[in-house]
Design an enzyme around this catalytic site. Sequence first.
Site, mmCIF file in Angstrom:
data_model
loop_
_atom_site.group_PDB
_atom_site.id
_atom_site.type_symbol
_atom_site.label_atom_id
_atom_site.label_comp_id
_atom_site.label_asym_id
_atom_site.label_seq_id
_atom_site.Cartn_x
_atom_site.Cartn_y
_atom_site.Cartn_z
ATOM 1 N N SER A 174 8.537 7.266 -2.099
ATOM 2 C CA SER A 174 7.663 8.047 -1.229
ATOM 3 C C SER A 174 8.348 8.448 0.073
ATOM 4 C CB SER A 174 6.394 7.257 -0.916
ATOM 5 O OG SER A 174 5.626 7.065 -2.076
ATOM 6 N N ASP B 60 9.274 4.459 2.612
ATOM 7 C CA ASP B 60 8.193 5.419 2.837
ATOM 8 C C ASP B 60 8.226 6.048 4.227
ATOM 9 O OD1 ASP B 60 7.520 4.376 0.372
ATOM 10 O OD2 ASP B 60 5.914 3.109 1.142
ATOM 11 N N ASP C 226 1.745 8.071 -5.720
ATOM 12 C CA ASP C 226 1.562 8.474 -4.326
ATOM 13 C C ASP C 226 1.829 9.946 -4.041
ATOM 14 O OD1 ASP C 226 1.568 5.742 -4.387
ATOM 15 O OD2 ASP C 226 3.239 5.478 -3.022
ATOM 16 N N TRP D 101 3.547 10.568 -15.682
ATOM 17 C CA TRP D 101 2.936 9.658 -14.713
ATOM 18 C C TRP D 101 2.989 10.246 -13.306
ATOM 19 C CZ3 TRP D 101 0.628 4.914 -13.894
ATOM 20 C CH2 TRP D 101 0.729 4.394 -12.597
#
Length: 579
Positions: A212, A293, A155, A152
């Site tokens: 991320s 993030d 981002d 998989w």
Amino acid sequence: MKNIVEKFAIKGEVMDIKPLGHGLINGTKKSLMILMATLMLSGCQQYKVESEAGVSTVLLSRDKIFLLLPIQEDRGEVQVRVADGTWMDVRLAVDSADYYVPLSLDGAKKVEIAGLADSAATWKLLKLSDSFDTTNKEYYRPEYHFTPTYGWMNDPNGMTYLDGEYHLFFQYNPYGSKWGNMHWGHAVSEDLVHWTQLEPAIARDDYGHIFSGSSYIARLPQGESDPFTASRLLPGDGTEGDFIASYYTTHSNTAEPGLREQQSFAVSLDHGRTYRKYGAPVLRGDGRSDFRDPKLFWNEQRDEWGMIVSADNEMQFYASSNLREWKYVSAFGDGYGVQPRQFECPDFFKLPLGDGEKWVMIVNVNPGCWFGGSASQYFTGSFDGDSFVCDSPKETVKWLDWGKDHYAAVTFSCEPKGRVISIPWMSNWQYANDLPTRQYRSQMGMPRELFAFQQDGSTYVGQRPVAEMLPLASEHRLECEIADGGRVILGNTLGEKVVISCHDGRIYMDRTKSGIIPSPDFETVTWIPVAQLCGVKPSYQLEFWLDKCSIELFVEGGKASMTNLVYPSETLTILTNEE
């Protein structure tokens, strides 16, 4: 007393590592292992299993590189770990296997599996091997968009440039083609078109999933020798000794329960091939459930590092001189754009505009897209080194792309030509786990150069394919004009089609008859307010970039764009305005 079950293995099929279009993965460092449960077959005994309190300990008697894990996607996750490492969540086969993924043993002689029933098919399907075949088995794998060889992906993360290489890190699950076990995957390219996938750069650990984040090229000041103890770190200048500094979110911290999302620091001294983690998370939030993030940038006004972090539905700015000790500076977002929604995957940079410049803040939101699900919005304005001031009213919403499948868009740092280049994740959270592939899931959009322009007194951000894409144009690009009231059809010999039409100041893309529809949410018509972005014109120039399962449309040189997935039974190569 432990229940000891002897298990035997037949000789497993040895599979060679083979190249895909974008490179090799895993080299000769990995292999796979086959376990057969409670069966006495030809071959030598390779392991035994000790079971106690729902945990099975697989004790290996042979040296192998990999344990091949059979995956059944519609089953729940159980826990797997090598030796005493971090537990991974894996959808091991209960009835039958959809595909296999490799579990690297790294010389370990013990694997633990928790929560898997004794009757599960996994015990008959596990395999040992010294190699893993990554030959493409998917019809819809793109020809020139980056995809992982298996597993998989979502981002893009940590994109930067160093010593002739563009680095694309990405959210990656190496243990299945559905979301989970977030690592930073890693790929490199010299030209933004041809990518070579490397080993995962940063692995999930006991502090949590590796969510991320971002990277920047840094260097030590003279007299300093360790990035983790230096009193100050400086932006890299392209000389020997530059290294990659990365920040990422650790999610669901099991080492320190109660810290759901915090920011962690790591550095790579070998061009991203391996990372040294600082340890515990460095920047800890104020108790918000969503705090993630981090995006690094060099703050010229303050002559120090800046970082923007998503905090629920606002963006928070921080400052640091050494990338370890951060102080809060300001926040932006209260009431702006699509509200109330989770702001995530931020980016922050400036673009030239006329004789001046504009600062741009990308804020990805999920849900919130006008067409349902996830999308990338942005704000333009000014930045004084402390605070960002938006130049639009709070209720103004600007989308970076007007398709259904453009999300988590972020840009490369330290781009050698000074360009601002973005890559989006080409999917939508409404159906990302359901796309019709299994060896891998998800692809990245093509790299796009961002630019600022004005239309009717408002500032917008456009995006166009990077110049490096042009050698592919003869095979993958179609160009035409569409008049107001007109339409264009992309189709194939089977009658599958995508219809593009123009009326009422909008350009529409209808993919409802494009082939496989993996989800009801996929069956959509998206549109661009082309008159608002490009002005009222009798016709508009269209540029289509086509791949096996995607259409990227750029209007009027990129002033407007639309990114959509499609899954036709054969490639859409017929361009016409007739039904």
